[in-house]
Every structure is written in C-alpha cells, then in structure tokens.
Scaffold this motif. Structure first.
Motif, PDB file in Angstrom:
ATOM      1  N   LEU A  39       0.820  -1.207   0.000  1.00  5.98           N
ATOM      2  CA  LEU A  39       0.000   0.000   0.000  1.00  5.98           C
ATOM      3  C   LEU A  39       0.853   1.256   0.000  1.00  5.98           C
ATOM      4  O   LEU A  39       1.977   1.282   0.516  1.00  5.98           O
ATOM      5  CB  LEU A  39      -0.932  -0.013   1.217  1.00  5.98           C
ATOM      6  CG  LEU A  39      -1.840  -1.246   1.325  1.00  5.98           C
ATOM      7  CD1 LEU A  39      -2.728  -1.141   2.550  1.00  5.98           C
ATOM      8  CD2 LEU A  39      -2.682  -1.408   0.064  1.00  5.98           C
ATOM      9  N   SER A  40       0.293   2.320  -0.578  1.00  2.00           N
ATOM     10  CA  SER A  40       0.986   3.609  -0.687  1.00  2.00           C
ATOM     11  C   SER A  40       0.709   4.427   0.572  1.00  2.00           C
ATOM     12  O   SER A  40      -0.278   5.162   0.658  1.00  2.00           O
ATOM     13  CB  SER A  40       0.497   4.360  -1.933  1.00  2.00           C
ATOM     14  OG  SER A  40       1.199   5.570  -2.097  1.00  2.00           O
ATOM     15  N   VAL A  41       1.593   4.276   1.537  1.00  2.00           N
ATOM     16  CA  VAL A  41       1.417   4.903   2.844  1.00  2.00           C
ATOM     17  C   VAL A  41       2.767   5.412   3.341  1.00  2.00           C
ATOM     18  O   VAL A  41       3.790   4.758   3.145  1.00  2.00           O
ATOM     19  CB  VAL A  41       0.849   3.906   3.880  1.00  2.00           C
ATOM     20  CG1 VAL A  41       0.604   4.593   5.219  1.00  2.00           C
ATOM     21  CG2 VAL A  41      -0.431   3.270   3.377  1.00  2.00           C
ATOM     22  N   GLU A  42       2.755   6.580   3.973  1.00  2.00           N
ATOM     23  CA  GLU A  42       3.964   7.072   4.617  1.00  2.00           C
ATOM     24  C   GLU A  42       3.611   7.703   5.955  1.00  2.00           C
ATOM     25  O   GLU A  42       2.478   8.135   6.183  1.00  2.00           O
ATOM     26  CB  GLU A  42       4.705   8.085   3.739  1.00  2.00           C
ATOM     27  CG  GLU A  42       3.979   9.404   3.554  1.00  2.00           C
ATOM     28  CD  GLU A  42       4.796  10.409   2.748  1.00  2.00           C
ATOM     29  OE1 GLU A  42       5.713  11.024   3.324  1.00  2.00           O
ATOM     30  OE2 GLU A  42       4.497  10.572   1.540  1.00  2.00           O
ATOM     31  N   SER A  43       4.585   7.741   6.838  1.00  2.00           N
ATOM     32  CA  SER A  43       4.368   8.279   8.174  1.00  2.00           C
ATOM     33  C   SER A  43       4.529   9.794   8.180  1.00  2.00           C
ATOM     34  O   SER A  43       5.380  10.343   7.478  1.00  2.00           O
ATOM     35  CB  SER A  43       5.367   7.655   9.153  1.00  2.00           C
ATOM     36  OG  SER A  43       5.161   8.159  10.460  1.00  2.00           O
ATOM     37  N   LEU A  44       3.692  10.460   8.973  1.00  2.00           N
ATOM     38  CA  LEU A  44       3.809  11.908   9.159  1.00  2.00           C
ATOM     39  C   LEU A  44       3.681  12.189  10.654  1.00  2.00           C
ATOM     40  O   LEU A  44       2.618  11.952  11.244  1.00  2.00           O
ATOM     41  CB  LEU A  44       2.722  12.656   8.385  1.00  2.00           C
ATOM     42  CG  LEU A  44       2.793  14.188   8.477  1.00  2.00           C
ATOM     43  CD1 LEU A  44       4.024  14.703   7.723  1.00  2.00           C
ATOM     44  CD2 LEU A  44       1.529  14.835   7.929  1.00  2.00           C
ATOM     45  N   ALA A  45       4.752  12.670  11.247  1.00  2.00           N
ATOM     46  CA  ALA A  45       4.723  13.006  12.667  1.00  2.00           C
ATOM     47  C   ALA A  45       3.892  14.263  12.883  1.00  2.00           C
ATOM     48  O   ALA A  45       4.176  15.309  12.294  1.00  2.00           O
ATOM     49  CB  ALA A  45       6.147  13.219  13.185  1.00  2.00           C
ATOM     50  N   ILE A  46       2.856  14.148  13.694  1.00  4.72           N
ATOM     51  CA  ILE A  46       2.011  15.309  13.982  1.00  4.72           C
ATOM     52  C   ILE A  46       1.348  15.106  15.346  1.00  4.72           C
ATOM     53  O   ILE A  46       0.604  14.154  15.552  1.00  4.72           O
ATOM     54  CB  ILE A  46       0.962  15.534  12.866  1.00  4.72           C
ATOM     55  CG1 ILE A  46       0.127  16.787  13.148  1.00  4.72           C
ATOM     56  CG2 ILE A  46       0.091  14.320  12.632  1.00  4.72           C
ATOM     57  CD1 ILE A  46      -0.697  17.257  11.943  1.00  4.72           C
ATOM     58  N   ASP A  47       1.657  15.994  16.264  1.00  2.00           N
ATOM     59  CA  ASP A  47       1.145  15.938  17.631  1.00  2.00           C
ATOM     60  C   ASP A  47       0.200  17.105  17.833  1.00  2.00           C
ATOM     61  O   ASP A  47       0.612  18.266  17.788  1.00  2.00           O
ATOM     62  CB  ASP A  47       2.305  16.010  18.626  1.00  2.00           C
ATOM     63  CG  ASP A  47       1.869  15.729  20.058  1.00  2.00           C
ATOM     64  OD1 ASP A  47       0.698  15.987  20.386  1.00  2.00           O
ATOM     65  OD2 ASP A  47       2.713  15.265  20.848  1.00  2.00           O
ATOM     66  N   LEU A  48      -1.066  16.811  18.057  1.00  2.00           N
ATOM     67  CA  LEU A  48      -2.090  17.855  18.142  1.00  2.00           C
ATOM     68  C   LEU A  48      -1.916  18.774  19.344  1.00  2.00           C
ATOM     69  O   LEU A  48      -2.561  19.815  19.414  1.00  2.00           O
ATOM     70  CB  LEU A  48      -3.489  17.238  18.165  1.00  2.00           C
ATOM     71  CG  LEU A  48      -4.140  17.021  16.793  1.00  2.00           C
ATOM     72  CD1 LEU A  48      -3.356  16.022  15.981  1.00  2.00           C
ATOM     73  CD2 LEU A  48      -5.583  16.570  16.948  1.00  2.00           C
ATOM     74  N   GLU A  49      -1.056  18.428  20.277  1.00  2.00           N
ATOM     75  CA  GLU A  49      -0.855  19.261  21.455  1.00  2.00           C
ATOM     76  C   GLU A  49       0.136  20.396  21.221  1.00  2.00           C
ATOM     77  O   GLU A  49       0.246  21.300  22.049  1.00  2.00           O
ATOM     78  CB  GLU A  49      -0.381  18.409  22.641  1.00  2.00           C
ATOM     79  CG  GLU A  49      -1.428  17.428  23.149  1.00  2.00           C
ATOM     80  CD  GLU A  49      -0.997  16.756  24.435  1.00  2.00           C
ATOM     81  OE1 GLU A  49      -0.024  17.224  25.059  1.00  2.00           O
ATOM     82  OE2 GLU A  49      -1.634  15.771  24.823  1.00  2.00           O
ATOM     83  N   PHE A  50       0.851  20.346  20.093  1.00  2.00           N
ATOM     84  CA  PHE A  50       1.914  21.315  19.879  1.00  2.00           C
ATOM     85  C   PHE A  50       1.806  21.964  18.503  1.00  2.00           C
ATOM     86  O   PHE A  50       1.852  21.283  17.475  1.00  2.00           O
ATOM     87  CB  PHE A  50       3.289  20.641  20.027  1.00  2.00           C
ATOM     88  CG  PHE A  50       3.518  20.058  21.393  1.00  2.00           C
ATOM     89  CD1 PHE A  50       3.885  20.868  22.454  1.00  2.00           C
ATOM     90  CD2 PHE A  50       3.341  18.689  21.615  1.00  2.00           C
ATOM     91  CE1 PHE A  50       4.087  20.334  23.717  1.00  2.00           C
ATOM     92  CE2 PHE A  50       3.535  18.143  22.871  1.00  2.00           C
ATOM     93  CZ  PHE A  50       3.902  18.975  23.934  1.00  2.00           C
ATOM     94  N   ASN A  51       1.698  23.292  18.493  1.00  2.00           N
ATOM     95  CA  ASN A  51       1.610  24.033  17.233  1.00  2.00           C
ATOM     96  C   ASN A  51       2.809  23.771  16.342  1.00  2.00           C
ATOM     97  O   ASN A  51       2.682  23.679  15.116  1.00  2.00           O
ATOM     98  CB  ASN A  51       1.497  25.532  17.509  1.00  2.00           C
ATOM     99  CG  ASN A  51       0.162  25.928  18.106  1.00  2.00           C
ATOM    100  OD1 ASN A  51      -0.766  25.128  18.158  1.00  2.00           O
ATOM    101  ND2 ASN A  51       0.065  27.167  18.564  1.00  2.00           N
ATOM    102  N   GLU A  52       4.006  23.696  16.949  1.00  2.00           N
ATOM    103  CA  GLU A  52       5.226  23.507  16.165  1.00  2.00           C
ATOM    104  C   GLU A  52       5.174  22.204  15.372  1.00  2.00           C
ATOM    105  O   GLU A  52       5.601  22.144  14.223  1.00  2.00           O
ATOM    106  CB  GLU A  52       6.456  23.517  17.079  1.00  2.00           C
ATOM    107  CG  GLU A  52       6.709  24.832  17.793  1.00  2.00           C
ATOM    108  CD  GLU A  52       5.846  25.006  19.038  1.00  2.00           C
ATOM    109  OE1 GLU A  52       5.060  24.078  19.370  1.00  2.00           O
ATOM    110  OE2 GLU A  52       5.960  26.067  19.680  1.00  2.00           O
ATOM    111  N   SER A  53       4.641  21.151  15.997  1.00  2.00           N
ATOM    112  CA  SER A  53       4.542  19.867  15.322  1.00  2.00           C
ATOM    113  C   SER A  53       3.570  19.945  14.151  1.00  2.00           C
ATOM    114  O   SER A  53       3.833  19.416  13.062  1.00  2.00           O
ATOM    115  CB  SER A  53       4.072  18.798  16.317  1.00  2.00           C
ATOM    116  OG  SER A  53       3.843  17.563  15.664  1.00  2.00           O
TER     117      SER A  53
END
Length: 245
Positions: free
Chosen positions: A54-68
C-alpha cells in the motif's frame, strides 16, 4: 504521485484511523499520510501497510503542539504542494480519569479540549492552504453521537444515560467547528466538509468496550472521504444516515 489522491489521517497508527488508511490505500489507490504523534508507532504501522503493497507514509504530527502541526504542514507542502482529503480522526477520552474532586474539573476539560477541539482546529487551519490547492477538497471530522445536543436533550435516546461529560462537550464543539468551515466554503461547491460518527467501535479509547469492529465502521467514513462533485457537504451522519446536531 500527482495522479494520486493525497489523504492525511490524524491519529492513524491504530484503531479507526489505521483501518481507514488501509481501506483507502487498498481499495482506492490513495496515497495516505499516516499521522501519528509517536514517530515509532507511526513507523511501525506504516511498515505493516507497506508490506501489504500500500501507498502509505508516516507523518509526525502531535495535536498538542503548534510547532509539530506547522512542521507537518510544511513537509506536506514541500513534498506534494497540496492535500486532497483531511480526516480529523485523532481524539482522546479521559473522563474515566476524573477523580471526582472539583479541583480536577479544569484539568479534565482542558486536556480533553486541547486535543479534541484546539488541536483539531489548529490542524485544520494549518492545512487549509494546501486543501485550497486541491481540485476537490474534502474534510471529514470524526465526531460522536455523544456530541449531539439533540440526543443529549432526549430522555429516550440510547445515549441518555452515557456520562463522559467532557468528551461529549468536546465533540459538540467539534461539530460547530465543522459547520464553521462548511459555512466558510459553502459558496464553493467543490468543497465537501462533513462530520461523521463511526459508531461504538472497539478501540483503545474506550478500552475495547465497543460493539462493532473498525472494519464495520468503514462504509460511511470511506464514502465521505471519496465524495465526488455531487456529494453532500455540511452533514452529520453515521452508518444509519443523518444524525441530529
């Protein structure tokens, strides 16, 4: 990749988000950005799906931090220049951690809203510029029938005896966030912005207390992610149809 539909699903390293990522990539050939606040968890989930071809990739994203969130948006812009579908799936439910002490109320509501509303609002705002570059932008807010004011006010509702007050309040607020964006783009018929209750799904959030599997929750969620030009916008639905706001 220009020919593929680019989809970001937050909180997708497990549960509903994971199964949705798997389904959209497998059955529709979409390219999935699997959002996860834990890089390790995201990478593990992606590796499993990639092993399925499958065509999938990881994206780091933490909803608690604007910078992320900002960093994730810039990465998607750099790689793809657009986003076609945003699925706001990430959420927490921590009402069972309430101590019963009045001094714990603020902590409970702040933590719940920080992810379920504030984080989701920030993610949506950060990715709107990339969605505006899509030919057919779609946003799906995963909410809950527990957030329905009509259901809360109905003493005969199946949800009437369910507590989870801070979670319910956060999802009611999320529903308004959905409608705010629908109002903003209602004059642009290409935009499809909807809220969906997946049902009482067996997930880690409810400690496995659900009654349906993640696979059984897919049909309506997939439908909203794949709406065409004639698809609806500004709706709140579940597997059985329209849910009262």
């Amino acid at each position: 990749m220009a020919s593929k539909t680019i989809v970001l699903i937050t909180g997708a390293n497990r549960g509903i988000g994971y199964t949705l990522a798997q389904t959209l990539a497998r059955d529709y050939g979409f390219h999935i950005l699997l959002g996860s606040r834990s890089t390790a968890s995201g990478s593990t989930a992606v590796a499993t799906l990639q092993n399925e071809g499958l065509s999938v990739e990881s994206l780091a994203i933490d909803l608690e931090f604007n910078e992320s969130i900002e960093r994730a948006a810039k990465e998607v812009e750099r790689k793809y220049g657009r986003l076609d579908v945003l699925v706001n799936n990430a959420a927490i439910g921590i009402d069972d951690t309430f101590t019963g002490d009045v001094n714990d109320i603020r902590r409970l509501y702040q933590e719940t809203f920080n992810t379920n509303l504030f984080g989701t609002a920030t993610v949506t705002g950060a990715f709107i510029p990339l969605l505006e570059k899509s030919y057919l932008p779609r946003i799906v807010f995963l909410t809950s029938s527990l957030g329905s004011l009509a259901e809360r006010a109905n003493s005969e509702s199946a949800y009437h005896e369910v507590g989870w007050e801070s979670y319910r309040c956060s999802k009611a607020a999320l529903n308004m966030l959905c409608l705010n964006y629908w109002k903003k783009y209602e004059c642009k018929p290409k935009w499809k912005i909807n809220a969906a209750c997946p049902g009482f799904v067996v997930t880690k959030l409810n400690k496995g207390g659900g009654v349906i599997s993640t696979e059984e929750a897919m049909p309506n969620l997939v439908r909203l992610c794949t709406l065409g030009m004639d698809g609806e916008s500004g709706t709140f639905t579940n597997a059985n149809g329209v849910v009262r706001w």
